[in-house]
Design an enzyme around this catalytic site. Structure first.
Site, PDB file in Angstrom:
ATOM      1  N   HIS A  17      -5.913   0.385  -2.934  1.00 17.71           N
ATOM      2  CA  HIS A  17      -6.258  -0.536  -1.852  1.00 17.71           C
ATOM      3  C   HIS A  17      -5.160  -0.490  -0.778  1.00 17.71           C
ATOM      4  CE1 HIS A  17      -8.605  -4.226  -0.639  1.00 17.71           C
ATOM      5  NE2 HIS A  17      -7.550  -4.300   0.175  1.00 17.71           N
ATOM      6  N   GLN A  59       4.477  -3.426   0.620  1.00 20.98           N
ATOM      7  CA  GLN A  59       5.308  -4.387  -0.101  1.00 20.98           C
ATOM      8  C   GLN A  59       6.472  -4.827   0.777  1.00 20.98           C
ATOM      9  OE1 GLN A  59       5.983  -3.493  -4.426  1.00 20.98           O
ATOM     10  NE2 GLN A  59       5.091  -1.514  -3.917  1.00 20.98           N
ATOM     11  N   HIS A  73      -2.297  -1.333   1.177  1.00 19.86           N
ATOM     12  CA  HIS A  73      -1.331  -2.422   1.033  1.00 19.86           C
ATOM     13  C   HIS A  73       0.088  -1.879   1.159  1.00 19.86           C
ATOM     14  CE1 HIS A  73      -0.895  -0.702  -2.986  1.00 19.86           C
ATOM     15  NE2 HIS A  73       0.177  -1.451  -3.172  1.00 19.86           N
ATOM     16  N   HIS A  84     -11.497  -2.076   0.696  1.00 22.46           N
ATOM     17  CA  HIS A  84     -10.847  -1.261  -0.325  1.00 22.46           C
ATOM     18  C   HIS A  84     -10.731   0.202   0.098  1.00 22.46           C
ATOM     19  CE1 HIS A  84      -9.671  -0.157  -4.473  1.00 22.46           C
ATOM     20  NE2 HIS A  84     -10.428   0.903  -4.289  1.00 22.46           N
TER      21      HIS A  84
END
Length: 359
Positions: free
Chosen positions: A185, A189, A187, A134
């Site tokens: 976190h 898309q 990440h 995280h």
């Protein structure tokens, strides 16, 4: 790389990309309603550009506490979007998608007048988690992990390109609250658009006109010139060069361009994927050292459309930030927002020198 496909409680697809063989059998035990996307696209008659309407996204998750992060692995009593207790790289369908394969309806027009065409916002949106840590970041990934992410991007580009109605695949990462990130976190898309985006359409028009006049690709000539002068080059590998574009719009603005013209990420060979990992990590670490803090940024892959003008595409990654000083943001003012005429507070050469010095 090991690839495992599973399903979440509401039927959404989740794909694990593991660097070592692992058995993925965890079950999503949450009681989730079926995803109910209601996306619509409307063609602006004044600009000729499609605009997406996705009002159902108003209820999406917003800045949850770290112990309730939906992108962390599941723990006893705290199930998340990832049922497993750990993972390397994972991709899953967005629970609050801007575009969805499940949108119903038929093409029409606003108020039935025929002036503003409408259509269902059919496409696909996915979330890519780069690490189960995280508190990590892309810049802290190992070269091997970045290679896994690149392979996942390639896999999903191929997968979304095969989805009915998808015309362009766009992997990207937003980082930092200043950019508008609501989940901290690490990440990114991937969007599967039901149309070719305005930026790509314009770039293809420019590439076509340049090729008609010079017989070569404009990005290839820009890359050659940047490598020759070196004035704006930030990092360079055997297969990739990172440089500040000669007409940079943002206070931090970098292009990463492969030396070989390829339309998209799946077309990269193994050596090019490995070299990208090294060059990109170099760039990201310089970005974080620039102001001695994590740089908020958008990293956007520019890929050729799925079906048209692929011969005019030249894959590249564009990274830019709105942070113009450690505690100052560049806001889009009247000229940028109203007329799309950018005014930069630093020259591309100054930006490049600062990033080189940060290394």
């Amino acid at each position: 790389m090991n690839r495992t496909v599973r399903r979440l409680a509401d039927g959404r697809e989740i794909i694990y990309f593991d660097e070592e063989p692992r058995e993925r059998t965890a079950v999503d035990t949450r009681d989730l309603p079926q995803v109910a996307a209601a996306s619509e696209i409307r063609l602006d008659p004044l600009s000729g550009e499609w605009v997406a309407m996705a009002a159902h996204r108003q209820t999406r998750t917003y800045k949850p506490p770290a112990d309730l992060c939906p992108l962390c692995p599941s723990r006893p009593g705290k199930p998340s979007e990832i049922p497993e207790s750990e993972y390397d790289v994972v991709v899953f369908e967005n629970r609050f998608p801007s575009f969805s394969q499940h949108v119903t309806g038929e093409p029409g027009s606003v108020d039935g007048l025929g002036l503003v065409p409408t259509a269902p916002g059919r496409g696909r949106c996915e979330v890519v988690c780069f690490t189960s840590d995280h508190n990590g970041s892309f810049a802290k990934l190992s070269p091997g992990r970045v290679r896994t992410v690149v392979d996942a991007w390639a896999d999903r580009t191929e997968g979304l390109s095969a989805v009915d109605g998808v015309e362009q695949v766009f992997p990207f990462e937003n980082r930092g609250e200043e950019i508008g990130v609501t989940l901290s976190h690490p990440h990114g898309q991937i969007y599967g658009y039901p149309f070719v985006t305005p930026k790509t359409r314009r770039a293809l028009e420019v590439a076509r006109a340049y090729h008609d006049q010079h017989g070569k690709h404009v990005l290839g000539d820009v890359l050659e010139a940047e490598r020759k002068t070196g004035a704006r080059v930030i990092a360079e590998g055997e297969h990739w060069t990172a440089f500040v574009p000669p007409a940079a719009r943002w206070p931090v603005h970098v292009l990463l361009v492969p030396h070989r013209q390829v339309p998209d990420i799946p077309a990269l060979h193994d050596d090019e994927r490995d070299d990208f990992a090294q060059v990109y990590l170099d760039v990201l670490r310089r970005c974080d050292a620039l102001y001695d803090r994590q740089l908020p940024y958008i990293a956007a892959w520019n890929q050729a459309p799925v079906r048209v003008d692929r011969e005019l595409g030249w894959l590249h990654l564009e990274l830019f930030s709105i942070l113009r000083a450690p505690d100052k943001l560049k806001y889009l003012a009247g000229s940028e927002s109203g007329m799309a005429v950018w005014i930069n507070d630093a020259t591309p050469e100054q930006i490049a020198e600062r990033l080189r010095a940060a290394g």
